[in-house]
Design an enzyme around this catalytic site. Sequence first.
Site, PDB file in Angstrom:
ATOM      1  N   ASP A  48      36.116  43.005  64.018  1.00  0.00           N
ATOM      2  CA  ASP A  48      37.419  43.717  62.839  1.00  0.00           C
ATOM      3  C   ASP A  48      37.172  43.575  61.157  1.00  0.00           C
ATOM      4  OD1 ASP A  48      38.869  41.897  65.380  1.00  0.00           O
ATOM      5  OD2 ASP A  48      40.782  43.298  64.201  1.00  0.00           O
ATOM      6  N   GLU A  71      43.335  47.121  57.051  1.00  0.00           N
ATOM      7  CA  GLU A  71      44.291  46.350  57.258  1.00  0.00           C
ATOM      8  C   GLU A  71      43.504  44.964  57.051  1.00  0.00           C
ATOM      9  OE1 GLU A  71      44.464  45.571  61.554  1.00  0.00           O
ATOM     10  OE2 GLU A  71      46.192  43.688  61.198  1.00  0.00           O
ATOM     11  N   ASP A 143      42.448  50.872  60.628  1.00  0.00           N
ATOM     12  CA  ASP A 143      42.645  49.611  61.142  1.00  0.00           C
ATOM     13  C   ASP A 143      41.690  49.864  62.185  1.00  0.00           C
ATOM     14  OD1 ASP A 143      43.303  47.378  63.106  1.00  0.00           O
ATOM     15  OD2 ASP A 143      45.220  49.279  63.469  1.00  0.00           O
ATOM     16  N   ILE A 145      39.935  47.200  64.269  1.00  0.00           N
ATOM     17  CA  ILE A 145      40.647  47.420  66.040  1.00  0.00           C
ATOM     18  C   ILE A 145      41.912  46.990  65.989  1.00  0.00           C
ATOM     19  CG2 ILE A 145      40.178  45.857  67.558  1.00  0.00           C
ATOM     20  CD1 ILE A 145      37.674  44.474  66.362  1.00  0.00           C
ATOM     21  N   ASP A 146      42.128  48.290  65.970  1.00  0.00           N
ATOM     22  CA  ASP A 146      43.997  48.728  66.056  1.00  0.00           C
ATOM     23  C   ASP A 146      44.189  47.858  67.774  1.00  0.00           C
ATOM     24  OD1 ASP A 146      46.624  49.032  65.973  1.00  0.00           O
ATOM     25  OD2 ASP A 146      46.104  50.541  66.815  1.00  0.00           O
ATOM     26  N   THR A 148      43.784  43.996  68.223  1.00  0.00           N
ATOM     27  CA  THR A 148      42.702  43.442  68.975  1.00  0.00           C
ATOM     28  C   THR A 148      42.862  42.162  69.797  1.00  0.00           C
ATOM     29  OG1 THR A 148      42.767  43.374  66.342  1.00  0.00           O
ATOM     30  CG2 THR A 148      41.325  41.228  67.284  1.00  0.00           C
ATOM     31  N   ASP A 292      48.708  51.712  61.032  1.00  0.00           N
ATOM     32  CA  ASP A 292      49.028  51.531  62.672  1.00  0.00           C
ATOM     33  C   ASP A 292      49.691  52.542  63.153  1.00  0.00           C
ATOM     34  OD1 ASP A 292      48.213  49.110  63.498  1.00  0.00           O
ATOM     35  OD2 ASP A 292      49.790  47.863  62.373  1.00  0.00           O
TER      36      ASP A 292
END
Length: 364
Positions: A48, A71, A143, A145-146, A148, A292
């Site tokens: 991330d 994020e 984001d 890594i959306d 995770t 998101d």
Amino acid sequence: MSQQYEAEQQVAVAAVRRACALTASVFNTLVKNETLTKEDKSPVTIGDYAAQAVINTILSRAFPQDPIVGEEDAGDLRADNGAALRSRIVELANESLTAPLQPGETEEWGIGPGHAQSPEELMNIIDRGNYGGGRTGRFWTLDPIDGTKGFLRGEQYAVCLALIQDARVELGVIGCPNLPADPSAPSGARGAIFVAARGRGAWQLPLSPADTTPPTRLTIPTFAADQLNLLESVEKAHAKLALNDRVARTLGVTRPPTRMDSQAKYAALARGDGGVYLRLPVGSGYREKIWDHAPGSVLVEEAGGRITDSRGQPLDFGLGRTLGENFGVVAAGKGVHARVLEAVQAAQEEEAREEAAEKAKEAQ
Ligand SMILES: Nc1ncnc2c1ncn2[C@@H]1O[C@H](COP(=O)(O)O)[C@@H](O)[C@H]1OP(=O)(O)O
Ligand SMILES: [Mg+2]
Ligand SMILES: [Mg+2]
Ligand SMILES: [Mg+2]
């Protein structure tokens, strides 16, 4: 005539592709102590942070004036006990930043051989994501890594980037390294990029920048009643799945729901893998974040769908880093959306009646 946001789209797609290569490779080498638990109890990995460093680098070089609502922040990494994690992130980010230029990329974006950064520079570039958002002006939301939790399970996750101007999402890019490229071949090749620019349609592109397969335009199909199904979260803490069941029954949906993590659900909706994205709050007070839903919302609208909260109100991307009080998200094709809203309201009323009846019983 030049298309609006064409340069932004080119940069955003390249940045998301580079980050997807990073996250896909980090998954194969990730070890146990390379994940942190954030204050809100959600996980964050070295992937991330490194992906946010790479995308923020490219955005900051290509559009130096643009703020970023990202994020992650480097707070935990700057702490003394963050040193081990920090050095892995520095290694990973630099490996990605210095990888050879791909078609469409330029050295001016701070990438390619020789473009490694110092640990301090990388922590600062991660923190370029600290912008608070708001009603006016232009900014990106990221984001890295959306989903995770899906990433950690080896399932669906997405690298998500959107451009917002005066609270309107103008451009969205979603990279899905684990999503089947062709939904009719679920065990075939994986990976796709989804792109939508306001007024210019929704498109699927190959994940690899070297792949010359032409983009395919996405349109949400019209579903026969017995073909409709719900796209919903894997994680029970993220959405009220029991209420989704009620909504499905009210709608007469017979197919089981498709559960997947991340904004890959919006991509699946846009290309017709499922008919309705439903995300109803669990009542924990969690506020949905703009990163998101911003890319997914423009993708769905450009694929001919509608997206609102459960009251039928548009999502408001002008409130800051969150969408404000949580009324959930309902996204579907234009022909189905109104019916879904009605079904959600009916299911909520039914649930409230049952809960009241149960309470009355207990009180007896
Ligand atoms: N308590 C929560 N309620 C709803 N969504 C959450 C919660 N905690 C984290 N999320 C975010 O929900 C999204 C994934 O939900 P889902 O996969 O179920 O659609 C992710 O963006 C995840 O953040 P993250 O980007 O950190 O994974
Ligand atoms: Mg997270
Ligand atoms: Mg997310
Ligand atoms: Mg995330």
